[in-house]
Design an enzyme around this catalytic site. Sequence first.
Site: not given
Length: 306
Positions: A175, A203-206, A226-227, A229
């Site tokens: 990211t 799927r959607v992350g942060d 970053t990480g 999510g």
Amino acid sequence: MKIPALAIHGGSGTAPNSIRDKRITKIYLDALQEALEAGFYLLKHDHSALETVAKAVSVLEDCELYNAGKGSVFTANGEHEMDAAIMDGKTLEAGAIAGIQGIKNPVLLANDILHHTSFVMLSGSKAMDFAKEQGYEFYPPSYFFTQYRYDQWQAVKGSEKIKLDHSHGDSTFGTVGAVAVDSNGNLAAATSTGGVTNKKWGRVGDSPLIGAGTYANNKTCAVSCTGYGEYFIRGVVAYDVSSRMEYGGMSLEQAVQEVVHKKLKEMGGEGGLISIDSQGNIYMPFNTEGMYRGMMNDEDSFTQIL
């Protein structure tokens, strides 16, 4: 600290063996340096923080080594679904996209959502319809193909496993993000990602979620995360840093240290963030083995992995 100033990241995590290769390391760091120089050039020529973070992130999206844009990972279906967000700390306006395909620079599309719609987030095929209306070129899957990402997918294809770019043992950095303050003291943040390898069900992350992976407010700070999510979403991490400053009276340094090294760790979350305030103070904490990161102002600059 001195303004204007810019900070960027290329993901947090543990470095795979390839990163120990000095040649590969140089490519990663050169991309960071290019992004810093391109973004800071705009700041020095009186462009806004918002324009700056969009430019810096777009440069990193063009580097196939990072998990964003050209270097995005493969989904369970062998596709590339990308997310991005951008936020203006002066107006609190934001733009975000989730699950789009074929767009070379997702952060620029997010920026167009901010400027040309009354919405914050668009997703999937309808977001791509908006991109068509804005005149974006759609790139074929071959543009996003990289052998390393393909091999990552093949290792878990057909299973329920996912690969996180910061996971222990076999990972890469991913990211990308940027935060900036311009000469007028205005803040902005932007983040872009290809997500996690072998992800399913859209799927959607942060990263595209305002307040989770991306946030900017002139009253407090600008943050790009970053990480893993899911933890950043549950912890509303980017906004939590801001709220600790606004309502808890913490300094930026105190807020980010509490969130990254205490709150996230207690939740079991791994990752890091970059942050900046209106005075140009920059803090980039992480609780993983390393994080690609860099910063630049008139007095100082650096790019660093660990």
